[in-house]
Design a protein around this motif. Sequence first.
Motif, mmCIF file in Angstrom:
data_model
loop_
_atom_site.group_PDB
_atom_site.id
_atom_site.type_symbol
_atom_site.label_atom_id
_atom_site.label_comp_id
_atom_site.label_asym_id
_atom_site.label_seq_id
_atom_site.Cartn_x
_atom_site.Cartn_y
_atom_site.Cartn_z
ATOM 1 N N GLU A 164 -19.233 0.125 -63.048
ATOM 2 C CA GLU A 164 -20.287 0.545 -62.133
ATOM 3 C C GLU A 164 -20.437 -0.427 -60.971
ATOM 4 O OE1 GLU A 164 -20.557 0.514 -65.348
ATOM 5 O OE2 GLU A 164 -20.823 2.631 -65.871
ATOM 6 N N ASP A 165 -20.320 -1.730 -61.258
ATOM 7 C CA ASP A 165 -20.436 -2.720 -60.185
ATOM 8 C C ASP A 165 -19.296 -2.563 -59.184
ATOM 9 O OD1 ASP A 165 -21.680 -5.310 -59.137
ATOM 10 O OD2 ASP A 165 -19.597 -5.924 -59.465
ATOM 11 N N ASP A 213 -19.992 0.434 -56.969
ATOM 12 C CA ASP A 213 -20.978 0.166 -55.921
ATOM 13 C C ASP A 213 -20.364 -0.638 -54.783
ATOM 14 O OD1 ASP A 213 -22.793 1.498 -57.465
ATOM 15 O OD2 ASP A 213 -23.698 -0.329 -58.311
ATOM 16 N N ARG A 214 -19.502 -1.573 -55.111
ATOM 17 C CA ARG A 214 -18.870 -2.382 -54.060
ATOM 18 C C ARG A 214 -17.913 -1.530 -53.225
ATOM 19 N NH1 ARG A 214 -19.878 -7.782 -54.849
ATOM 20 N NH2 ARG A 214 -20.805 -8.273 -56.875
ATOM 21 N N ARG A 235 -19.970 0.428 -50.855
ATOM 22 C CA ARG A 235 -20.415 -0.411 -49.743
ATOM 23 C C ARG A 235 -19.303 -0.625 -48.721
ATOM 24 N NH1 ARG A 235 -24.473 -1.857 -46.520
ATOM 25 N NH2 ARG A 235 -24.145 -3.935 -45.633
ATOM 26 N N ALA A 288 -21.704 2.795 -46.765
ATOM 27 C CA ALA A 288 -22.976 3.124 -47.403
ATOM 28 C C ALA A 288 -23.825 4.040 -46.540
ATOM 29 C CB ALA A 288 -23.745 1.832 -47.712
#
Length: 611
Positions: free
Chosen positions: A191-192, A195-196, A199, A203
Amino acid sequence: MPEPARPPRRALAAGAAGPTLPLLQGAILLVAVLYFARELLIPLALAVLLAFVLAPLVRALRRIAVPRIAAVLLVVLATGALFIGLGTVVGSQATSLAENLPSYQTTISQKLAGLGGWFERLQGLVAEVSRQAAPHGPAAAPAGRPIPVELHSPDPTPFDMLRSVAEPLLGPLATAGIVVILLIFILLYREDLRDRLIRLAGAGDLHRTMAAMDDAAWRLSRFFLAQTAMNAGFGVVIGLALWGIGIPNPLLWGVVAAVMRFVPFIGTFVAVAGPLLLALAVDPGWGMLIAVAILFGVGEATMGQVFEPLVFGHSTGLSPIAVIAAASFWTWLWGPVGLLLAVPLTVCLVVLGRHVDRLEFLEVMLGDAPPLDPEETFYQRALAGDADALAEQAERCLREDKLAGYLDAVALPALVLAQEDVARGALAPERRAALTRSLGLLAEDLAEAEEDEERAPPPLPPGWEAPGTVLCLPGRGPFDAEAAMLLALLLTRRGFGVRLGGEVAEGVRPRLVCLCLMEGGGSAAAARYLLRRARRRLPGVPCLVLAWSAAGPGVLDAALRAESGAPPLLAHRLTELLERAAELAGPAPAEGEAEAPAAAEGPPGMAPAPA
């Protein structure tokens, strides 16, 4: 998980991909980085693709309250144990095969000798040709007696023996260790990392970024899970069948068959080579060889033509040509590992092209979606004068739809494209003539096509089949005449007696006038004038107007509805007009019922002037 919705197709305008030179420079730089950094990128790619396969297992353990770290370690350890177990079995089977190879030599020699010495004669012929091709004939014998020379290397030390064994294993072991470490961290911080990536990708447009990532994850996960399961089942079936046939080491060849199915195109030939050679060596006859060939032929055909289309469908989104090109490119770039990774890596490129405007050319070149819409294909074939291709397209479409639906969805939208080109002055006269000829030939082919009895409409009342009962008039748009020709074809196939143009058949008064107009082709004033003239020349005859528009009511619809007097019967699609015409004709009388009296015939020649 349901399949992600496909984004609408974007127009690929000229110059939309940006300047060509910077794009080419970026592609060359990317290929150089992929080549020179392959020692780092190959383990990373393997770890990412394994993560796609193992992530569903980790999620399943998480749903039964197993902690994340424990779930990841359990899945990775189980996968490692599976690979080690398979490696051990394959190694033992390969050792057993190597020990038995000398005993197979006798059977092979006997079988080759049974061919009448054909191989020996071929070998002698090759040697003779080589001798005759030598530039100076046989070499002269040396004048003096040769002195034998022998070279002896010193006996290897224990350290040399250890190094000779360890050096070939260090590279694969190091790569495997890096893949395992990367795999564990990707599964732990999935998940991390997601998200990166969001980004980095943007985003500011979360919807498109999430759609792209969901599309890629769904396609890759579905592809890998399905392919892994199917290839494993294929290997089990092949191993059991080879055991039944009597091939030595069937477990080894079952594993090889399962692994080689990951390799596109050449994997099956590599997998069948070993069993064929063993069948040649073990069986004194030819029955076992034929049985192995039939087994792999039937198995591969069943997998490729039945199970894979049923399970995969179009989940990968790649065209066959793209698979061949991808296999060649990634093999050249990364070697055998690139051949295994060719399909999933190319799927990622297609997903990028689907969701990134500047990279849309990747989806066009590599994707399995047709590069042109059906109406664009129809228009292109018609401009080229390829009536045979138009007939083939119509045949394919009519297998799934009725004639009216095909004309509404493909043929008339193609005429709209032609109208737009005429309005821009972009349609040359010879191309327009080719389009008209192609449509005429297509109409002849469709008129001769056989009617599907199951989808045949009910018969019309008597009297409507006489030629000239329905008068079909074109408007003044550039392609209203072609549209009227297709309308006349459709009405004729329905059973109406149609006459195209402004002349009334001798002795037959029309019962229905169909005025054919296409939105965007002619003016609203011209449409109102044609309607008034048709009513004035044929009073009392109902007038059915086709104001064709793919988008629903338009300018022509509003103008004709505002016409003074009784508003005309309007239809916006061919299917709608066909239904209205059948309603005006009424149902056919039942058996034994008296026929309705024919409409009074007026004097011949009362026809509107040609439009």
